[in-house]
Design an enzyme around this catalytic site. Structure first.
Site, PDB file in Angstrom:
ATOM      1  N   HIS A   1      14.552  -0.435  -7.817  1.00 50.13           N
ATOM      2  CA  HIS A   1      13.303  -1.204  -7.946  1.00 50.13           C
ATOM      3  C   HIS A   1      12.455  -0.511  -9.015  1.00 50.13           C
ATOM      4  O   HIS A   1      11.769   0.469  -8.723  1.00 50.13           O
ATOM      5  CB  HIS A   1      12.620  -1.184  -6.570  1.00 50.13           C
ATOM      6  CG  HIS A   1      11.305  -1.868  -6.479  1.00 50.13           C
ATOM      7  ND1 HIS A   1      11.117  -3.065  -5.814  1.00 50.13           N
ATOM      8  CD2 HIS A   1      10.074  -1.515  -6.928  1.00 50.13           C
ATOM      9  CE1 HIS A   1       9.855  -3.415  -5.849  1.00 50.13           C
ATOM     10  NE2 HIS A   1       9.181  -2.486  -6.531  1.00 50.13           N
TER      11      HIS A   1
ATOM     12  N   CYS B   1       1.336  -2.008  -7.958  1.00 53.70           N
ATOM     13  CA  CYS B   1       0.974  -1.658  -6.593  1.00 53.70           C
ATOM     14  C   CYS B   1      -0.481  -1.236  -6.608  1.00 53.70           C
ATOM     15  O   CYS B   1      -0.866  -0.355  -7.377  1.00 53.70           O
ATOM     16  CB  CYS B   1       1.857  -0.531  -6.069  1.00 53.70           C
ATOM     17  SG  CYS B   1       1.316   0.038  -4.440  1.00 53.70           S
TER      18      CYS B   1
HETATM   19  P1  HMG Z   1      -5.154   1.155   8.817  1.00 54.67           P
HETATM   20  O1  HMG Z   1      -6.532   0.869   8.341  1.00 54.67           O
HETATM   21  O2  HMG Z   1      -4.775   2.577   9.044  1.00 54.67           O
HETATM   22  O3  HMG Z   1      -4.708   0.315  10.098  1.00 54.67           O
HETATM   23  O4  HMG Z   1      -4.165   0.522   7.749  1.00 54.67           O
HETATM   24  P2  HMG Z   1      -5.368   0.012  11.467  1.00 54.67           P
HETATM   25  O5  HMG Z   1      -4.251  -0.024  12.461  1.00 54.67           O
HETATM   26  O6  HMG Z   1      -6.531   0.931  11.710  1.00 54.67           O
HETATM   27  O7  HMG Z   1      -5.909  -1.467  11.255  1.00 54.67           O
HETATM   28  C1  HMG Z   1      -6.968  -1.767  10.354  1.00 54.67           C
HETATM   29  C2  HMG Z   1      -7.116  -3.261  10.263  1.00 54.67           C
HETATM   30  O8  HMG Z   1      -5.944  -3.831   9.668  1.00 54.67           O
HETATM   31  C3  HMG Z   1      -7.264  -3.941  11.621  1.00 54.67           C
HETATM   32  O9  HMG Z   1      -8.054  -5.104  11.393  1.00 54.67           O
HETATM   33  C4  HMG Z   1      -5.873  -4.362  11.951  1.00 54.67           C
HETATM   34  O10 HMG Z   1      -5.838  -5.461  12.818  1.00 54.67           O
HETATM   35  C5  HMG Z   1      -5.350  -4.761  10.598  1.00 54.67           C
HETATM   36  P3  HMG Z   1      -9.638  -5.126  11.734  1.00 54.67           P
HETATM   37  O11 HMG Z   1      -9.691  -4.876  13.210  1.00 54.67           O
HETATM   38  O12 HMG Z   1     -10.258  -4.018  10.922  1.00 54.67           O
HETATM   39  O13 HMG Z   1     -10.062  -6.496  11.294  1.00 54.67           O
HETATM   40  N1  HMG Z   1      -3.881  -4.643  10.465  1.00 54.67           N
HETATM   41  C6  HMG Z   1      -3.102  -5.629  10.049  1.00 54.67           C
HETATM   42  N2  HMG Z   1      -3.360  -6.890   9.665  1.00 54.67           N
HETATM   43  C7  HMG Z   1      -2.308  -7.643   9.303  1.00 54.67           C
HETATM   44  N3  HMG Z   1      -1.039  -7.199   9.272  1.00 54.67           N
HETATM   45  C8  HMG Z   1      -0.745  -5.947   9.646  1.00 54.67           C
HETATM   46  C9  HMG Z   1      -1.805  -5.111  10.062  1.00 54.67           C
HETATM   47  N4  HMG Z   1      -1.850  -3.846  10.484  1.00 54.67           N
HETATM   48  C10 HMG Z   1      -3.135  -3.567  10.740  1.00 54.67           C
HETATM   49  N5  HMG Z   1       0.515  -5.520   9.609  1.00 54.67           N
HETATM   50  C11 HMG Z   1      -2.080  -0.513   7.181  1.00 54.67           C
HETATM   51  C12 HMG Z   1      -2.765   0.637   7.894  1.00 54.67           C
HETATM   52  C13 HMG Z   1      -0.599  -0.188   7.115  1.00 54.67           C
HETATM   53  C14 HMG Z   1      -2.333  -1.792   7.911  1.00 54.67           C
HETATM   54  C15 HMG Z   1      -2.698  -0.594   5.744  1.00 54.67           C
HETATM   55  O14 HMG Z   1      -2.623   0.653   5.157  1.00 54.67           O
HETATM   56  C16 HMG Z   1      -2.002  -1.601   4.882  1.00 54.67           C
HETATM   57  O15 HMG Z   1      -2.051  -2.802   5.128  1.00 54.67           O
HETATM   58  N6  HMG Z   1      -1.326  -1.128   3.810  1.00 54.67           N
HETATM   59  C17 HMG Z   1      -0.548  -2.008   2.976  1.00 54.67           C
HETATM   60  C18 HMG Z   1      -0.572  -1.532   1.584  1.00 54.67           C
HETATM   61  C19 HMG Z   1       0.291  -2.421   0.747  1.00 54.67           C
HETATM   62  O16 HMG Z   1       0.585  -3.562   1.060  1.00 54.67           O
HETATM   63  N7  HMG Z   1       0.713  -1.864  -0.442  1.00 54.67           N
HETATM   64  C20 HMG Z   1       1.490  -2.603  -1.368  1.00 54.67           C
HETATM   65  C21 HMG Z   1       2.892  -2.851  -0.922  1.00 54.67           C
HETATM   66  S1  HMG Z   1       3.975  -1.454  -1.088  1.00 54.67           S
HETATM   67  C22 HMG Z   1       4.506  -1.527  -2.747  1.00 54.67           C
HETATM   68  O17 HMG Z   1       4.014  -2.308  -3.515  1.00 54.67           O
HETATM   69  C23 HMG Z   1       5.653  -0.640  -3.171  1.00 54.67           C
HETATM   70  C24 HMG Z   1       6.978  -1.406  -3.290  1.00 54.67           C
HETATM   71  O18 HMG Z   1       6.873  -2.479  -4.194  1.00 54.67           O
HETATM   72  C25 HMG Z   1       8.079  -0.450  -3.779  1.00 54.67           C
HETATM   73  C26 HMG Z   1       7.659   0.368  -5.010  1.00 54.67           C
HETATM   74  O19 HMG Z   1       7.316  -0.212  -6.051  1.00 54.67           O
HETATM   75  O20 HMG Z   1       7.696   1.597  -4.874  1.00 54.67           O
HETATM   76  C27 HMG Z   1       7.440  -1.957  -1.942  1.00 54.67           C
HETATM   77 MG    MG Z   2       6.993  -2.305  -6.365  1.00 56.19          MG
END
Ligand code: HMG
Ligand code: MG
Length: 297
Positions: A205, A238
């Site tokens: 990737h 990202c």
């Molecule tokens: P957090 O703040 O530690 O989580 O985030 P939390 O458990 O305290 O929850 C905070 C809020 O998020 C709560 O809502 C939860 O309900 C909600 P509130 O009560 O504040 O309204 N929540 C969710 N909502 C929907 N779906 C869920 C979920 N989990 C909690 N699954 C968390 C931790 C993991 C949620 C946060 O850090 C996060 O969403 N991170 C995602 C980051 C992301 O998407 N990054 C980009 C993708 S990775 C990438 O691009 C790399 C890749 O392409 C490969 C590469 O290139 O290397 C794959």
């Molecule tokens: Mg990526």
């Protein structure tokens, strides 16, 4: 040189691509975009993510997108999930293919999903075995598999250990992410040689920040890799990786593979339709040289 006869392309534009856009793309446009991608012959499409809408607002309503797309037979439509909450949303929406994500760098893992690497694996343990028992496909991503924007170069053995752990948790395949697109071919070779996993379970990737992605993919093919992630028109990035630009463009990958005599399912004319569709909506110029040339620009 022996290359694989066929390569599986995993199209990540609707997720990795659109998550990095400043504007939120409406559900109907995302649905039409994905439908055009499947019509172009792509068999693996990452359609969105169930992550916190506070963290990545661009991926809000991925459930509506998933529900709205025309599910073409034989196409794997996946959703990225970081934790059990995301997995439960996947079940509610009858998703059949999920992708979990962690990182080889502690700092990046914290910044991206707010947990340590060990905690991320612990979280995955709470739902991957159940997902597998229910017949879901599970992909694992390792971000910063070569370079981290915060910690610098990453040692191959750290990635190898994570590959083993993700496979033993039940992942069907593991995708190695050059998240900020800074890797070069020698580093790719060093990462892939002696990787402790069957090569058909390893994907690459590459983001294309330094223009090395196609050279890196060629190196990966030489090492026996046959799963390549890409994003139509070079969309992508990202939000938690400063400096990350778009993924390698699907058009560039197609052109490389065609030149090597490697079969893909992609129909290029139709792929360009999807590429032009999303670029027109976003009012962006493609970053793909192959796309420019193939479009006659
Ligand atoms: P957090 O703040 O530690 O989580 O985030 P939390 O458990 O305290 O929850 C905070 C809020 O998020 C709560 O809502 C939860 O309900 C909600 P509130 O009560 O504040 O309204 N929540 C969710 N909502 C929907 N779906 C869920 C979920 N989990 C909690 N699954 C968390 C931790 C993991 C949620 C946060 O850090 C996060 O969403 N991170 C995602 C980051 C992301 O998407 N990054 C980009 C993708 S990775 C990438 O691009 C790399 C890749 O392409 C490969 C590469 O290139 O290397 C794959
Ligand atoms: Mg990526």
């Amino acid at each position: 040189m022996i290359f694989p006869k066929t390569v599986k392309i995993v199209e990540v534009g609707p997720r990795d691509g659109l998550q990095a856009e400043v504007q939120n793309v409406p559900v109907d446009i995302r649905i039409q975009f994905i439908n055009l991608l499947s019509e172009a012959g792509l068999k693996f499409i990452e359609t969105g993510s169930f992550v916190s809408p506070h963290w990545v607002p661009q991926m809000k309503e991925s459930d509506k997108v998933y529900q709205g797309i025309t599910k073409k037979e034989g196409v794997d439509y996946s959703i990225l999930v970081p934790n059990v909450q995301g997995y439960e949303l996947a079940l509610t929406n009858n998703v059949t293919s999920i992708a979990v994500f962690t990182a080889a760098s502690e700092t990046f893992c914290h910044k991206n999903i707010n947990v340590s690497i060990a905690e991320s694996l612990q979280n995955f343990k709470t739902f991957i075995p159940q997902a597998k028992a229910k017949g879901l496909r599970v992909r694992g991503y390792i971000s910063c598999a070569i370079v981290c924007p915060y910690e610098g170069p990453i040692a191959p053995h750290a990635v190898h250990e994570l590959v083993k752990k993700l496979l033993s948790l039940g992942c069907d395949e593991v995708s190695l992410g050059d998240t900020i697109g800074a890797a070069t071919p020698l580093q790719v070779k060093n990462l892939l040689k002696n990787i402790p996993a069957p090569l058909h379970k390893i994907a690459v990737h590459f983001h294309d920040t330094y223009g090395q992605a196609i050279a890196n993919i060629y190196t990966a093919l030489e090492q026996g890799i046959s799963i390549i992630d890409s994003s139509v028109s070079g969309l992508g990035g990202c939000p938690y990786a400063p400096g990350a630009s778009g993924n390698v463009a699907t058009e560039d990958v197609f052109y490389l593979l065609r030149g090597l005599g490697i079969r893909t399912d992609v129909q290029i004319e139709k792929l360009l339709k999807a590429s032009i569709y999303i670029d027109t909506y976003l009012k962006r110029q493609t970053t793909s040289k192959a796309s420019c040339a193939l479009r006659g620009l």
